[in-house]
Design a protein around this motif. Structure first.
Motif, PDB file in Angstrom:
ATOM      1  N   ASP A   1       8.644 -13.526   3.657  1.00 35.85           N
ATOM      2  CA  ASP A   1       7.844 -13.682   4.736  1.00 35.85           C
ATOM      3  C   ASP A   1       6.988 -12.808   5.031  1.00 35.85           C
ATOM      4  O   ASP A   1       5.736 -12.858   5.561  1.00 35.85           O
ATOM      5  N   SER A   2       7.149 -11.291   4.596  1.00 36.46           N
ATOM      6  CA  SER A   2       6.089 -10.523   4.814  1.00 36.46           C
ATOM      7  C   SER A   2       5.193 -10.038   3.558  1.00 36.46           C
ATOM      8  O   SER A   2       4.527  -9.121   3.793  1.00 36.46           O
ATOM      9  N   ALA A   3       5.442 -10.777   2.619  1.00 37.53           N
ATOM     10  CA  ALA A   3       4.991 -10.449   1.372  1.00 37.53           C
ATOM     11  C   ALA A   3       3.251 -10.482   1.731  1.00 37.53           C
ATOM     12  O   ALA A   3       2.629 -11.431   2.229  1.00 37.53           O
ATOM     13  N   LEU A   4       2.725  -9.478   1.113  1.00 37.54           N
ATOM     14  CA  LEU A   4       1.224  -9.117   1.115  1.00 37.54           C
ATOM     15  C   LEU A   4       0.641  -9.547  -0.006  1.00 37.54           C
ATOM     16  O   LEU A   4       0.860  -9.239  -1.092  1.00 37.54           O
ATOM     17  N   SER A   5      -0.496 -10.225  -0.007  1.00 29.73           N
ATOM     18  CA  SER A   5      -1.381 -10.750  -1.409  1.00 29.73           C
ATOM     19  C   SER A   5      -2.032  -9.356  -1.562  1.00 29.73           C
ATOM     20  O   SER A   5      -2.098  -8.437  -0.774  1.00 29.73           O
TER      21      SER A   5
ATOM     22  N   GLN B   1      -5.368  -4.800  -0.195  1.00 31.21           N
ATOM     23  CA  GLN B   1      -6.646  -3.979  -0.140  1.00 31.21           C
ATOM     24  C   GLN B   1      -7.378  -3.635   1.176  1.00 31.21           C
ATOM     25  O   GLN B   1      -7.920  -2.723   1.245  1.00 31.21           O
ATOM     26  N   LEU B   2      -7.165  -4.831   1.984  1.00 27.40           N
ATOM     27  CA  LEU B   2      -7.993  -4.513   3.499  1.00 27.40           C
ATOM     28  C   LEU B   2      -7.534  -3.465   4.008  1.00 27.40           C
ATOM     29  O   LEU B   2      -8.350  -2.567   4.615  1.00 27.40           O
ATOM     30  N   PHE B   3      -6.323  -3.018   3.945  1.00 26.14           N
ATOM     31  CA  PHE B   3      -5.757  -1.907   4.783  1.00 26.14           C
ATOM     32  C   PHE B   3      -5.302  -0.749   4.046  1.00 26.14           C
ATOM     33  O   PHE B   3      -4.907   0.185   4.285  1.00 26.14           O
ATOM     34  N   CYS B   4      -5.639  -0.715   2.669  1.00 24.49           N
ATOM     35  CA  CYS B   4      -5.168   0.289   1.919  1.00 24.49           C
ATOM     36  C   CYS B   4      -6.463   1.040   1.546  1.00 24.49           C
ATOM     37  O   CYS B   4      -7.665   0.531   1.565  1.00 24.49           O
ATOM     38  N   GLY B   5      -6.756   2.375   1.120  1.00 25.69           N
ATOM     39  CA  GLY B   5      -7.868   2.993   0.619  1.00 25.69           C
ATOM     40  C   GLY B   5      -8.788   3.140   1.952  1.00 25.69           C
ATOM     41  O   GLY B   5      -8.668   2.602   3.025  1.00 25.69           O
ATOM     42  N   GLU B   6      -9.790   3.958   1.649  1.00 25.31           N
ATOM     43  CA  GLU B   6     -10.384   4.660   2.908  1.00 25.31           C
ATOM     44  C   GLU B   6     -11.403   3.321   3.574  1.00 25.31           C
ATOM     45  O   GLU B   6     -11.557   3.359   4.936  1.00 25.31           O
TER      46      GLU B   6
ATOM     47  N   ASN C   1      -3.442  -3.574 -10.860  1.00 24.32           N
ATOM     48  CA  ASN C   1      -2.656  -2.245 -11.166  1.00 24.32           C
ATOM     49  C   ASN C   1      -3.344  -0.999 -10.725  1.00 24.32           C
ATOM     50  O   ASN C   1      -3.630  -0.290 -11.189  1.00 24.32           O
ATOM     51  N   GLU C   2      -3.929  -1.250  -9.396  1.00 19.73           N
ATOM     52  CA  GLU C   2      -4.631  -0.053  -8.848  1.00 19.73           C
ATOM     53  C   GLU C   2      -4.412   1.207  -9.094  1.00 19.73           C
ATOM     54  O   GLU C   2      -3.064   1.583  -9.247  1.00 19.73           O
TER      55      GLU C   2
ATOM     56  N   CYS D   1       0.939  -1.316   0.083  1.00 20.81           N
ATOM     57  CA  CYS D   1       0.101   0.055   0.039  1.00 20.81           C
ATOM     58  C   CYS D   1       0.807   1.069  -0.044  1.00 20.81           C
ATOM     59  O   CYS D   1       1.435   1.735   0.987  1.00 20.81           O
ATOM     60  N   ILE D   2       0.870   1.906  -1.194  1.00 19.85           N
ATOM     61  CA  ILE D   2       1.711   3.029  -1.341  1.00 19.85           C
ATOM     62  C   ILE D   2       0.909   4.198  -1.710  1.00 19.85           C
ATOM     63  O   ILE D   2       0.189   4.285  -2.676  1.00 19.85           O
ATOM     64  N   SER D   3       0.847   5.192  -0.824  1.00 21.89           N
ATOM     65  CA  SER D   3      -0.159   6.456  -0.900  1.00 21.89           C
ATOM     66  C   SER D   3      -1.423   6.083  -1.333  1.00 21.89           C
ATOM     67  O   SER D   3      -2.024   6.694  -2.130  1.00 21.89           O
ATOM     68  N   GLY D   4      -2.098   5.123  -0.606  1.00 28.75           N
ATOM     69  CA  GLY D   4      -3.481   4.713  -0.729  1.00 28.75           C
ATOM     70  C   GLY D   4      -3.722   3.952  -1.805  1.00 28.75           C
ATOM     71  O   GLY D   4      -5.003   3.448  -1.878  1.00 28.75           O
ATOM     72  N   THR D   5      -2.537   3.472  -2.726  1.00 26.89           N
ATOM     73  CA  THR D   5      -3.167   2.283  -3.584  1.00 26.89           C
ATOM     74  C   THR D   5      -2.355   1.274  -3.403  1.00 26.89           C
ATOM     75  O   THR D   5      -0.990   1.473  -3.169  1.00 26.89           O
ATOM     76  N   CYS D   6      -2.673   0.267  -3.772  1.00 29.27           N
ATOM     77  CA  CYS D   6      -1.965  -1.184  -3.792  1.00 29.27           C
ATOM     78  C   CYS D   6      -1.199  -1.467  -5.197  1.00 29.27           C
ATOM     79  O   CYS D   6      -1.596  -1.443  -6.319  1.00 29.27           O
TER      80      CYS D   6
END
Ligand SMILES: Cc1nnc(CNCCN2C(=O)c3cccc4cccc(c34)C2=O)s1
Length: 571
Positions: free
Chosen positions: A25-29, A34-39, A565-566, A9-14
């Motif tokens: 190990d810390s790779a995000l699906s 999406q769960l933690f990005c965006g309002e 590619n949000e 999540c970089i400046s509100g987009t994945c």
């Protein structure tokens, strides 16, 4: 094969990036990002009061989930069925051919103020609070607080949207810390489905009710009869169905209807019946002698689309038949509100029927002007309403379409705003809307310039495009704001319905005609957001995939590339 991509999540987009040895190990699906990005993460519709989700996920064991709900209450059975559906939704998150194992147990604790409410009305409190936290024994605790089952059900829906399938680790994951407070802006959030121009099989109707549940919509407006067919099995007048159904299998039996009503209730949806009259009647009524202009030709001289057909209000026996049909519908639907139709009444049909015009002059000393035909229409409506009210336990509110009868010169005289709710099908800029609001009417907005899902295909009675082309995109549906249309009168707007008329749709294409566009209306009505469709685009794409996962053949809105590619697609 080893997963290649992860998202950050970089400046509100994945943003899509490569998985490397040090980042594995810390790779995000994508869904985790999406769960933690965006309002509002992955939620659809967006919550209206509070939305907090922390940024941790826990591995969830979908085979170890339990519900604690008030026992031995009228809604207990509904809650258990809703929870069964919740569990099924989780299983649906796992791609076919994959199986997950291990993970934390989930316990859902629901506190419901009045668990004996099982009927949805405009007064029903659908609000809820949902909190998720980790217990000291490692289990995940989801606590739901609501006033009714309907609020608790919405909370379950939201909970399901906070659970994802992680394709990198092949496991289900749930948000660890969440606090959400939510309630809808409008009480009427609906789909109108016409099942008379073409027959729609029960399982197709059920798929759309599933889609409504996933989108927190709550009214299924069943336009069950029209001049083209009479598929409703009326216990007291079976010959109407015998003559009026397209075939003996293309019918809705009492059992079908009862089953559908319960299926909808578990999903927080009320079934609102419409028996449209005095126009839009025909097939099935052949032997009664109560329908004028039945399939009259050339049809454009007597109605707006073939086949024509309009009740003859001067036939006393007609009202006995109507009373029987109303009785059958009241027994089945147990409605707290009933739709009597009232759209597209043709003066030329009545004016061309000798028995009607002679009755008007001899019995009533009426002429044959538009005003006289309004009087005839009122004569019909009053007698029909009186017969309906013989069957209902109280004088329930009645919904009618906008028409000549709801024009400002007629409406106050004939349709008291204490009884009648008006459903608007003309455009959002129709003066009638403000005129009705000024006269104190409660409205349901279904303006065809934004909410007719059947618009935009080839004409079926003429060449070229169909009458309300072009196709209404999800952005047009989303932007149709009752608050903007009604202005200071917005409190009088009960809500809205997306309408699917089925002249050119049947079971083979109904999913894609309705979904995902109706979900755009769902967020508009749930939240009346101050932001526009662009802010909602990512979550709309996510919700479309959710509907697909439920087995609904929802139309694709964009290439899947845009979802991965949000931010790289919208202009
Ligand atoms: C409730 C109602 N929901 N929709 C309603 C309007 N039904 C469409 C009626 N209609 C039209 O209103 C219409 C207007 C202008 C040109 C046309 C050409 C072909 C067919 C039509 C048509 C047509 O079918 S009433």
């Amino acid at each position: 094969s080893e997963p290649v991509w992860r998202w950050e999540c970089i400046s509100g987009t994945c943003q899509k990036t490569r998985i490397t040895n040090e980042t594995r190990d810390s790779a995000l699906s994508l869904p985790a990002c999406q769960l933690f990005c965006g309002e509002y993460g992955r939620l659809w519709p967006q919550p209206t009061k509070e939305y907090y989700t922390g940024n941790y996920l826990l591995h969830l064991n979908l085979n170890s989930i339990d519900l604690n709900y008030p026992q031995d209450k009228k809604s207990t059975a509904l809650a258990n069925l809703a929870f069964r559906r919740f569990a099924q939704q989780l299983r649906g998150l796992v791609p076919s051919g994959k199986s997950t194992r291990g993970g934390r147990s989930l316990v859902v604790n629901a506190q419901v103020e009045d668990p004996d409410i099982i009927r949805l009305t405009y007064a029903t409190d659908e609000s809820y609070i949902l909190k998720i936290n980790e217990l000291s024994d490692g289990r995940v605790n989801a606590s739901i607080t609501s006033n009714t089952f309907f609020g608790a059900r919405h909370a379950l829906e939201t909970l399901s949207q906070l659970i994802i399938y992680d394709d990198i680790r092949n496991e289900l994951q749930i948000v660890r810390d969440a606090s959400i407070s939510d309630s809808p802006v409008y009480p009427h959030r609906g789909l109108l489905l016409d099942t008379a121009r073409n027959f729609i099989p029960i399982d197709a109707i059920k798929r759309s009710i599933d889609g409504m549940a996933a989108s927190k919509m709550n009214i299924f407006h069943w336009h069950i009869t029209d001049s083209h067919s009479f598929p409703f099995v009326s216990k007291s007048r079976p010959e109407l169905t015998r003559l009026g159904a397209y075939s003996s299998s293309q019918v809705y039996t009492e059992d079908d209807v009862r089953d559908l009503i319960e299926y909808a209730r578990v999903r927080g949806v009320k079934v609102l019946p419409e028996f449209d009259a005095p126009a839009h009647v025909g097939e099935g009524w052949q032997d009664t002698g109560y329908v004028a202009c039945l399939n009259a030709q050339p049809w454009m001289d007597y109605c707006v689309e073939p086949p024509c057909g309009q009740f003859d209000p001067t036939k006393d026996g007609l009202y006995d038949v109507l009373e029987d049909i109303y009785g059958d519908m009241v027994d089945l639907f147990e409605p707290d509100v009933f739709h009597m139709g009232g759209d597209e009444v043709s003066n030329s049909c009545w004016n061309s029927t000798e028995s009607i015009v002679s009755w008007m002059s001899t019995e009533k000393s009426w002429g044959r002007t538009a005003t006289d035909f309004v009087k005839l229409w009122d004569y019909f409506q009053s007698k029909a309403l009186e017969r309906l009210y013989r069957k209902t336990s109280s004088n329930i509110p009645i919904i009618m379409w906008t028409s000549g009868l709801t024009e400002s010169e007629n409406v106050t005289a004939y349709l008291p705003n204490t009884t009648y709710i008006i459903q608007v099908w003309t455009t959002a800029f129709d003066l009638q809307i403000i005129e009705l609001l000024q006269r104190g009417y409660r409205l349901i907005l279904s303006n065809y310039d934004a909410l007719y899902l059947d618009c935009g295909f080839g004409g079926w009675v003429q060449g070229g495009n169909n009458w309300c082309s072009p196709y209404k995109g999800w952005d047009v549906v989303y932007s149709n704001s009752p608050a903007l249309i009604a202005g200071t009168y917005k409190e009088q707007v009960l809500g809205s319905e997306g309408a699917l008329w089925t002249e050119q749709v049947d079971g083979a294409s109904v999913d894609g005609r309705i979904w995902p566009r109706l979900a755009a209306l769902a967020e508009r009505l749930w939240a009346e957001p101050s932001t526009g469709w662009k802010a909602a685009e990512e979550r709309m794409l996510i919700h479309r995939e959710r509907l697909i996962g439920m087995g609904i053949a929802a139309e694709a809105l964009q290439p899947q590339w845009c979802l991965q590619n949000e931010g790289d697609c919208p202009a």
